[in-house]
Design an enzyme around this catalytic site. Structure first.
Site, short mmCIF file in Angstrom:
data_model
loop_
_atom_site.label_atom_id
_atom_site.label_comp_id
_atom_site.label_asym_id
_atom_site.label_seq_id
_atom_site.Cartn_x
_atom_site.Cartn_y
_atom_site.Cartn_z
N ASP A 16 0.96 -1.14 0.05
CA ASP A 16 0.05 -0.10 0.13
C ASP A 16 0.99 1.10 -0.11
O ASP A 16 2.03 1.20 0.26
CB ASP A 16 -0.99 -0.04 1.21
N ASN A 18 1.45 3.60 -2.79
CA ASN A 18 1.78 3.90 -4.11
C ASN A 18 1.49 5.24 -4.78
O ASN A 18 2.30 6.06 -5.18
CB ASN A 18 1.42 2.86 -5.35
N HIS A 33 2.60 3.41 -8.96
CA HIS A 33 2.36 1.76 -9.19
C HIS A 33 3.55 1.19 -9.91
O HIS A 33 4.04 0.07 -9.69
CB HIS A 33 1.19 1.46 -9.80
N LEU A 127 10.96 -20.76 -4.70
CA LEU A 127 10.08 -19.82 -3.83
C LEU A 127 8.63 -19.94 -4.55
O LEU A 127 8.69 -20.13 -5.91
CB LEU A 127 10.59 -18.60 -4.00
N SER A 195 -8.29 -4.64 5.00
CA SER A 195 -8.82 -4.30 3.78
C SER A 195 -9.31 -5.61 3.02
O SER A 195 -9.13 -5.77 1.73
CB SER A 195 -7.84 -3.45 3.08
C1 IPE Z 1 -5.51 -2.62 -0.18
O1 IPE Z 1 -5.17 -1.42 -0.32
C2 IPE Z 1 -5.63 -3.45 -1.44
C3 IPE Z 1 -4.18 -3.77 -1.94
C4 IPE Z 1 -2.98 -3.26 -1.46
C5 IPE Z 1 -4.22 -4.41 -3.07
P1 IPE Z 1 -6.14 -0.13 -0.52
O2 IPE Z 1 -5.48 1.03 -0.58
O3 IPE Z 1 -7.19 -0.47 -1.63
O4 IPE Z 1 -7.03 -0.31 0.76
P2 IPE Z 1 -7.81 0.67 1.36
O5 IPE Z 1 -9.07 1.22 0.57
O6 IPE Z 1 -6.98 1.93 1.92
O7 IPE Z 1 -8.38 -0.18 2.67
C1 IPE Z 2 -1.54 0.14 -3.43
O1 IPE Z 2 -1.34 1.60 -3.39
C2 IPE Z 2 -1.69 -0.13 -4.60
C3 IPE Z 2 -3.19 -0.85 -4.99
C4 IPE Z 2 -3.92 -0.88 -4.01
C5 IPE Z 2 -3.56 -1.27 -6.21
P1 IPE Z 2 -2.47 2.65 -3.47
O2 IPE Z 2 -2.69 2.81 -5.01
O3 IPE Z 2 -3.60 2.00 -2.58
O4 IPE Z 2 -1.67 3.94 -2.95
P2 IPE Z 2 -2.43 4.89 -1.86
O5 IPE Z 2 -3.01 4.09 -0.72
O6 IPE Z 2 -3.48 5.59 -2.41
O7 IPE Z 2 -1.35 5.53 -1.42
MG MG Z 3 -3.96 2.58 -0.77
#
Ligand code: IPE
Ligand code: IPE
Ligand code: MG
Length: 240
Positions: A16, A18, A33, A127, A195
């Site tokens: 999480d 990105n 990403h 792995l 999540s």
């Molecule tokens: C959780 O991240 C899902 C993934 C890392 C794939 P999110 O960014 O979607 O989660 P919430 O919405 O903050 O809970």
């Molecule tokens: C995680 O990073 C990637 C996915 C959930 C696909 P986010 O895109 O959720 O990044 P933030 O949480 O908005 O910073």
């Molecule tokens: Mg996120």
């Protein structure tokens, strides 16, 4: 070395942060990403080097389909590119590649690419790299329950033994059949929630929440997480 004391068999990461990483740099979210793919490579290598047997990564949740179309599209494109780029590296490092999730929502071309990668790496045994794509824990449990119910209806002769089944037996209906439950679940970016990830499988996982954003989570951070895990005392409800 400290980290070799107790190596978890299965490390799972909720990748999480990105978007925030990109925003901090005044860039579009998708830039984060792309940077995150580098962290996937680094952590995969670190897992191979430290002797972790299973590394699973939450890449895209069922809820993530609700993001803007442009972001969803770019994420799917990145998956295809990453698979193409990383296949030779996975072959070299003995990595078996597995994708789990609601694949009926993925495009035919992405599904084809996934099947190809899974097939090609199927004999690798250093792995297992599991990518959770279009996955949610509630979806997984519901699908398992449907399979279980169907089996009871279709095999009345096995009804009694199926109804007597315990939690280990039911676990075999989940998408993660054959994969040990995660010993350690790491979530980056400071969020302290699950999540809708591995709800059933996380029953006794150790959790590690770090403020580091996913694109900054590299080998050093992975090794530090293993060191932290080695200090944990897992009791499984028992008295020591
Ligand atoms: C959780 O991240 C899902 C993934 C890392 C794939 P999110 O960014 O979607 O989660 P919430 O919405 O903050 O809970
Ligand atoms: C995680 O990073 C990637 C996915 C959930 C696909 P986010 O895109 O959720 O990044 P933030 O949480 O908005 O910073
Ligand atoms: Mg996120």
């Amino acid at each position: 070395m400290e980290e070799n004391k107790r190596i978890p068999a299965h490390v799972s990461i909720i990748m999480d942060g990105n978007g925030r990483w990109a925003e901090e740099r005044g860039k579009e979210r998708v830039y984060g990403h792309a940077a995150g793919v580098e962290s996937v490579r680094a952590c995969t290598e670190a897992a191979v080097e430290t002797g972790v047997r299973y590394l699973s990564l939450f890449a895209f949740s069922e809820e993530n389909w609700n993001r803007p179309e442009h972001e969803v599209h770019t994420l799917m494109e990145l998956m295809v590119k990453a698979m193409k780029d990383e296949l030779p590296v996975m072959m070299k490092n003995g990595v078996r590649f597995v994708v789990l999730g609601n694949r009926s929502r993925l495009s035919p071309s992405l599904n084809e690419m996934i099947d190809g990668c899974m097939e090609e790496t199927s004999a690798n045994d250093r792995l297992v790299l599991i990518i959770f794509l279009s996955y949610s824990g509630k979806w997984d449990i519901l699908e398992a329950a449907k399979k279980y119910a169907r089996e009871i209806v279709e095999h009345p002769e096995r009804r009694d033994s199926l109804l007597a089944m315990g939690t280990d037996g039911f676990g075999r209906y989940l998408a993660t059949d054959g994969i040990p439950d995660p010993d350690l679940i790491i979530r980056t970016s400071g969020e302290c929630r699950i999540s809708n990830y591995l709800l059933w499988q996380a029953a006794y996982s150790e959790f590690l929440f770090t403020d580091v954003l996913w694109p900054d989570f590299r080998k050093e951070e992975f090794r530090q997480a293993l060191q932290e895990y080695a200090k944990r005392d897992r009791r499984y409800g028992k008295v020591k």
